[in-house]
Design an enzyme around this catalytic site. Structure first.
Site, PDB file in Angstrom:
ATOM      1  N   CYS A  19       0.826  -1.195   0.000  1.00 48.15           N
ATOM      2  CA  CYS A  19       0.000   0.000   0.000  1.00 48.15           C
ATOM      3  C   CYS A  19       0.865   1.251   0.000  1.00 48.15           C
ATOM      4  CB  CYS A  19      -0.890  -0.020   1.250  1.00 48.15           C
ATOM      5  SG  CYS A  19      -2.002   1.381   1.443  1.00 48.15           S
ATOM      6  N   GLY A  60      -3.237  -1.403   9.483  1.00 49.68           N
ATOM      7  CA  GLY A  60      -2.612  -1.552   8.185  1.00 49.68           C
ATOM      8  C   GLY A  60      -3.194  -0.592   7.165  1.00 49.68           C
ATOM      9  N   CYS A  61      -3.017  -0.926   5.905  1.00 51.85           N
ATOM     10  CA  CYS A  61      -3.469  -0.048   4.816  1.00 51.85           C
ATOM     11  C   CYS A  61      -4.956   0.265   4.949  1.00 51.85           C
ATOM     12  CB  CYS A  61      -3.209  -0.735   3.480  1.00 51.85           C
ATOM     13  SG  CYS A  61      -3.773   0.224   2.059  1.00 51.85           S
ATOM     14  N   PHE A  62      -5.283   1.551   4.946  1.00 48.14           N
ATOM     15  CA  PHE A  62      -6.688   1.910   5.172  1.00 48.14           C
ATOM     16  C   PHE A  62      -7.613   1.526   4.030  1.00 48.14           C
ATOM     17  CE2 PHE A  62      -5.279   6.665   4.440  1.00 48.14           C
ATOM     18  CZ  PHE A  62      -4.934   6.387   3.123  1.00 48.14           C
ATOM     19  N   CYS A  64      -7.792  -1.432   2.808  1.00 44.46           N
ATOM     20  CA  CYS A  64      -8.305  -2.731   3.262  1.00 44.46           C
ATOM     21  C   CYS A  64      -9.282  -2.574   4.424  1.00 44.46           C
ATOM     22  CB  CYS A  64      -7.149  -3.620   3.711  1.00 44.46           C
ATOM     23  SG  CYS A  64      -5.831  -3.888   2.507  1.00 44.46           S
TER      24      CYS A  64
END
Length: 230
Positions: A19, A60-62, A64
């Site tokens: 990401c 983690g990656c926003f 997701c």
């Protein structure tokens, strides 16, 4: 409080896509984001959103995390953004390159009459690996750390209690490193990050990381899903 045992895929940890924007040299450069669609997110009015409660999480990656919470019943809206740091008005470039103390986070608007804060905490822990310090899958750095934010002492006790239950049953096999932090402020991310997974289904990160992560969550939390999310 029920404990949901989640098998966490090793494949996710081995993927090379990320990401985080890539640098071609040691000198940070402006992220090159592929915007596969320019359709703006249809936002609910502020007046309507005021009828809902809010909760904040980072895992983690926003891209997701937003998609996961949007699939949950009782959740009206989710926004991607930044929280957990002290810098004002951070940008994606600053956060993604680790130039701030913020983490990529989500703001969840939910109906407590349909889903409780406790259940949202279960969704949070059941949809990521809370044992990896400053990392989630292929994304590395403190900006991708795991944080459960609380707005009052009741929420704090719920989070701490659930962590204790998970660890007492050794659900993950390793110590949980999730930060339990008092919520202070949330900065909404740039418009092109909102509903990113829905709007960019052909993005390589979305295909290889985000969608598989969402599907694993759906498989393990079927009773938590909206009717159109099955």
């Amino acid at each position: 409080m029920n404990i949901v045992r989640i098998p966490f895929s090793i494949l996710l940890l081995l993927l090379t896509t990320s990401c985080q924007p890539k640098n071609k040299s040691d000198k940070p450069e402006t992220p090159q984001i592929v915007k596969e669609t320019v359709a703006p997110k249809v936002e609910i009015s502020l007046e309507e959103l005021q009828n809902y409660e809010t909760a904040y999480f980072a895992s983690g990656c926003f891209w997701c995390v937003e998609a996961i919470f949007e699939s949950v019943k009782g959740v009206k809206e989710v926004f991607s953004g930044y929280s957990g740091g002290t810098e004002k008005d951070p940008t994606y470039e600053q956060v993604a390159y680790g130039r701030t103390h913020h983490a990529e986070a989500v703001e969840v608007y939910y109906d407590p009459g349909v889903i409780s804060f406790t259940e949202l905490v279960q969704v949070f822990f059941g949809s990521h690996d809370p044992t990896t310090l400053n990392r989630q899958g292929p994304d590395r750095g403190a900006q991708y750390r795991s944080i459960a934010f609380y707005k009052n002492e009741k929420q704090k006790k719920i989070i701490i209690s659930y962590i204790a239950q998970l660890e007492s049953k050794n659900i993950y096999g390793r110590p949980i490193v999730t930060e339990v932090s008092e919520f202070e402020i949330f900065y909404k991310a740039e418009e092109y990050h909102q509903d990113y997974e829905k709007r960019n289904p052909n993005n390589s990160y979305i295909r290889n990381v985000s969608i598989p992560r969402l599907n694993r969550f759906k498989k393990n939390f079927k009773s938590y899903l909206k009717e159109d999310s099955h």
